[in-house]
Design a protein around this motif. Structure first.
Motif, PDB file in Angstrom:
ATOM      1  N   PHE A 152      44.492  83.385 -25.481  1.00 48.70           N
ATOM      2  CA  PHE A 152      43.987  83.141 -26.834  1.00 48.70           C
ATOM      3  C   PHE A 152      43.344  81.759 -26.923  1.00 48.70           C
ATOM      4  N   ILE A 153      43.915  80.807 -26.207  1.00 47.45           N
ATOM      5  CA  ILE A 153      43.290  79.492 -26.145  1.00 47.45           C
ATOM      6  C   ILE A 153      41.937  79.616 -25.439  1.00 47.45           C
ATOM      7  N   ARG A 154      41.868  80.442 -24.415  1.00 43.32           N
ATOM      8  CA  ARG A 154      40.587  80.697 -23.744  1.00 43.32           C
ATOM      9  C   ARG A 154      39.557  81.226 -24.755  1.00 43.32           C
ATOM     10  N   GLN A 155      39.968  82.184 -25.573  1.00 42.87           N
ATOM     11  CA  GLN A 155      39.048  82.725 -26.575  1.00 42.87           C
ATOM     12  C   GLN A 155      38.579  81.648 -27.544  1.00 42.87           C
ATOM     13  N   ALA A 156      39.491  80.775 -27.940  1.00 44.52           N
ATOM     14  CA  ALA A 156      39.121  79.686 -28.847  1.00 44.52           C
ATOM     15  C   ALA A 156      38.113  78.763 -28.171  1.00 44.52           C
ATOM     16  N   LEU A 157      38.346  78.422 -26.917  1.00 44.12           N
ATOM     17  CA  LEU A 157      37.422  77.555 -26.187  1.00 44.12           C
ATOM     18  C   LEU A 157      36.068  78.232 -25.991  1.00 44.12           C
ATOM     19  N   GLN A 158      36.069  79.531 -25.758  1.00 46.14           N
ATOM     20  CA  GLN A 158      34.820  80.275 -25.577  1.00 46.14           C
ATOM     21  C   GLN A 158      34.010  80.362 -26.867  1.00 46.14           C
ATOM     22  N   SER A 159      34.666  80.217 -27.989  1.00 49.33           N
ATOM     23  CA  SER A 159      33.996  80.382 -29.289  1.00 49.33           C
ATOM     24  C   SER A 159      33.054  79.244 -29.630  1.00 49.33           C
ATOM     25  N   ASN A 160      33.119  78.157 -28.868  1.00 50.46           N
ATOM     26  CA  ASN A 160      32.360  76.954 -29.197  1.00 50.46           C
ATOM     27  C   ASN A 160      32.781  76.401 -30.555  1.00 50.46           C
ATOM     28  N   PHE A 161      33.942  76.819 -31.013  1.00 54.43           N
ATOM     29  CA  PHE A 161      34.576  76.330 -32.242  1.00 54.43           C
ATOM     30  C   PHE A 161      33.761  76.626 -33.501  1.00 54.43           C
ATOM     31  N   ASP A 162      32.916  77.628 -33.463  1.00 54.21           N
ATOM     32  CA  ASP A 162      32.104  77.947 -34.645  1.00 54.21           C
ATOM     33  C   ASP A 162      32.955  78.308 -35.857  1.00 54.21           C
ATOM     34  N   GLU A 195      44.889  75.936 -14.780  1.00 53.77           N
ATOM     35  CA  GLU A 195      43.602  76.456 -14.289  1.00 53.77           C
ATOM     36  C   GLU A 195      42.572  76.529 -15.415  1.00 53.77           C
ATOM     37  N   LEU A 196      43.020  76.878 -16.607  1.00 60.36           N
ATOM     38  CA  LEU A 196      42.095  76.924 -17.744  1.00 60.36           C
ATOM     39  C   LEU A 196      41.596  75.516 -18.078  1.00 60.36           C
ATOM     40  N   MET A 197      42.476  74.535 -18.014  1.00 57.57           N
ATOM     41  CA  MET A 197      42.033  73.151 -18.233  1.00 57.57           C
ATOM     42  C   MET A 197      41.015  72.746 -17.165  1.00 57.57           C
ATOM     43  N   LYS A 198      41.274  73.116 -15.915  1.00 57.51           N
ATOM     44  CA  LYS A 198      40.333  72.796 -14.831  1.00 57.51           C
ATOM     45  C   LYS A 198      38.982  73.474 -15.065  1.00 57.51           C
ATOM     46  N   GLU A 199      39.039  74.736 -15.469  1.00 56.02           N
ATOM     47  CA  GLU A 199      37.797  75.470 -15.733  1.00 56.02           C
ATOM     48  C   GLU A 199      36.974  74.769 -16.820  1.00 56.02           C
ATOM     49  N   TYR A 200      37.646  74.381 -17.895  1.00 54.67           N
ATOM     50  CA  TYR A 200      36.925  73.763 -19.010  1.00 54.67           C
ATOM     51  C   TYR A 200      36.660  72.277 -18.809  1.00 54.67           C
ATOM     52  N   SER A 201      37.171  71.714 -17.728  1.00 53.99           N
ATOM     53  CA  SER A 201      36.792  70.339 -17.384  1.00 53.99           C
ATOM     54  C   SER A 201      35.371  70.302 -16.833  1.00 53.99           C
ATOM     55  N   LYS A 202      34.786  71.473 -16.654  1.00 57.91           N
ATOM     56  CA  LYS A 202      33.394  71.602 -16.202  1.00 57.91           C
ATOM     57  C   LYS A 202      32.515  72.203 -17.305  1.00 57.91           C
ATOM     58  N   SER A 203      33.008  72.222 -18.524  1.00 59.23           N
ATOM     59  CA  SER A 203      32.292  72.812 -19.655  1.00 59.23           C
ATOM     60  C   SER A 203      30.964  72.089 -19.918  1.00 59.23           C
ATOM     61  N   ASP A 204      30.011  72.833 -20.433  1.00 61.12           N
ATOM     62  CA  ASP A 204      28.749  72.227 -20.885  1.00 61.12           C
ATOM     63  C   ASP A 204      28.960  71.395 -22.143  1.00 61.12           C
ATOM     64  N   ASN A 205      30.010  71.702 -22.878  1.00 62.85           N
ATOM     65  CA  ASN A 205      30.332  70.963 -24.100  1.00 62.85           C
ATOM     66  C   ASN A 205      31.059  69.675 -23.694  1.00 62.85           C
ATOM     67  N   GLN A 206      30.412  68.545 -23.927  1.00 59.54           N
ATOM     68  CA  GLN A 206      30.969  67.266 -23.469  1.00 59.54           C
ATOM     69  C   GLN A 206      32.329  66.972 -24.082  1.00 59.54           C
ATOM     70  N   GLY A 207      32.513  67.304 -25.369  1.00 55.26           N
ATOM     71  CA  GLY A 207      33.797  67.049 -26.012  1.00 55.26           C
ATOM     72  C   GLY A 207      34.925  67.816 -25.357  1.00 55.26           C
ATOM     73  N   ILE A 208      34.692  69.087 -25.076  1.00 56.47           N
ATOM     74  CA  ILE A 208      35.696  69.912 -24.397  1.00 56.47           C
ATOM     75  C   ILE A 208      35.925  69.384 -22.988  1.00 56.47           C
ATOM     76  N   ARG A 209      34.830  69.136 -22.272  1.00 58.52           N
ATOM     77  CA  ARG A 209      34.922  68.654 -20.885  1.00 58.52           C
ATOM     78  C   ARG A 209      35.738  67.359 -20.812  1.00 58.52           C
ATOM     79  N   ASP A 210      35.390  66.393 -21.651  1.00 57.77           N
ATOM     80  CA  ASP A 210      36.075  65.099 -21.613  1.00 57.77           C
ATOM     81  C   ASP A 210      37.565  65.230 -21.938  1.00 57.77           C
ATOM     82  N   GLU A 211      37.891  66.048 -22.913  1.00 54.25           N
ATOM     83  CA  GLU A 211      39.297  66.210 -23.295  1.00 54.25           C
ATOM     84  C   GLU A 211      40.097  66.893 -22.193  1.00 54.25           C
TER      85      GLU A 211
END
Length: 169
Positions: free
Chosen positions: A103-113, A143-159
């Motif tokens: 569910f956290i994955r889904q939230a991250l995928q949503s781009n927080f719209d 693993e999900l944190m590692k995956e999103y540490s490469k996000s195109d969204n800088q805020g998500i990536r940095d966090e």
């Protein structure tokens, strides 16, 4: 939910009634009947009524959130019809249920719209989810944190990079 129940929740939520008084007046013991709380929340979700949903969500915290609420909290995390996402994420963090990771994955995928109502930048919102993943601490969460540490969204990536750094210390 009856009108009396609604009014009592509004009174305690608004600080016009103590929790002890709320527990004495509420028609059923929400601390003991947590399955009933879950049923009330699921019914509010099904009715697609944001006001009702917002009201019944507060029963989670009034009843003493625990892992029995994990499934409904997961659903609430991605449900657009309320404004309690930050508190839901914090409760998920506290409960530490591995079932929350998808569910956290889904939230991250949503781009927080669906979280635009918070007027928060993506890094602030990503912090909710990185803390929850960090607290859950399973391989899937990391693993999900590692995956999103490469996000195109800088805020998500940095966090996610920041929180992953906390794992190593």
């Amino acid at each position: 939910m009856t009108e009396k129940e609604r009014n009592l929740i509004l009174e305690v939520s608004g600080g016009r009634m103590t929790r002890d008084e709320f527990y004495r007046q509420f028609p059923w013991d929400i601390r003991q009947l947590k399955d009933h709380v879950i049923t009330e929340i699921k019914e509010a979700i099904e009715r697609d009524d944001p006001e009702e949903l917002e009201l019944v969500i507060s029963l989670i915290w009034l009843s003493g959130a625990d892992d029995r609420f994990a499934d409904v909290l997961n659903e609430l995390l991605i449900n657009r019809n309320h404004r309690s996402h930050q508190v839901v994420a914090k409760t998920i963090q506290d409960i530490k249920s591995p079932s929350s990771v998808p569910f956290i994955r889904q939230a991250l995928q949503s781009n927080f719209d669906y979280l635009e109502y918070t007027c928060s930048e993506s890094d602030a919102i990503a912090k909710w989810f990185s803390w929850a993943l960090y607290s859950i601490g399973t391989n899937d969460a990391i693993e999900l944190m590692k995956e999103y540490s490469k996000s195109d969204n800088q805020g998500i990536r940095d966090e996610m990079i920041y929180r992953l750094g906390k794992l190593k210390t």
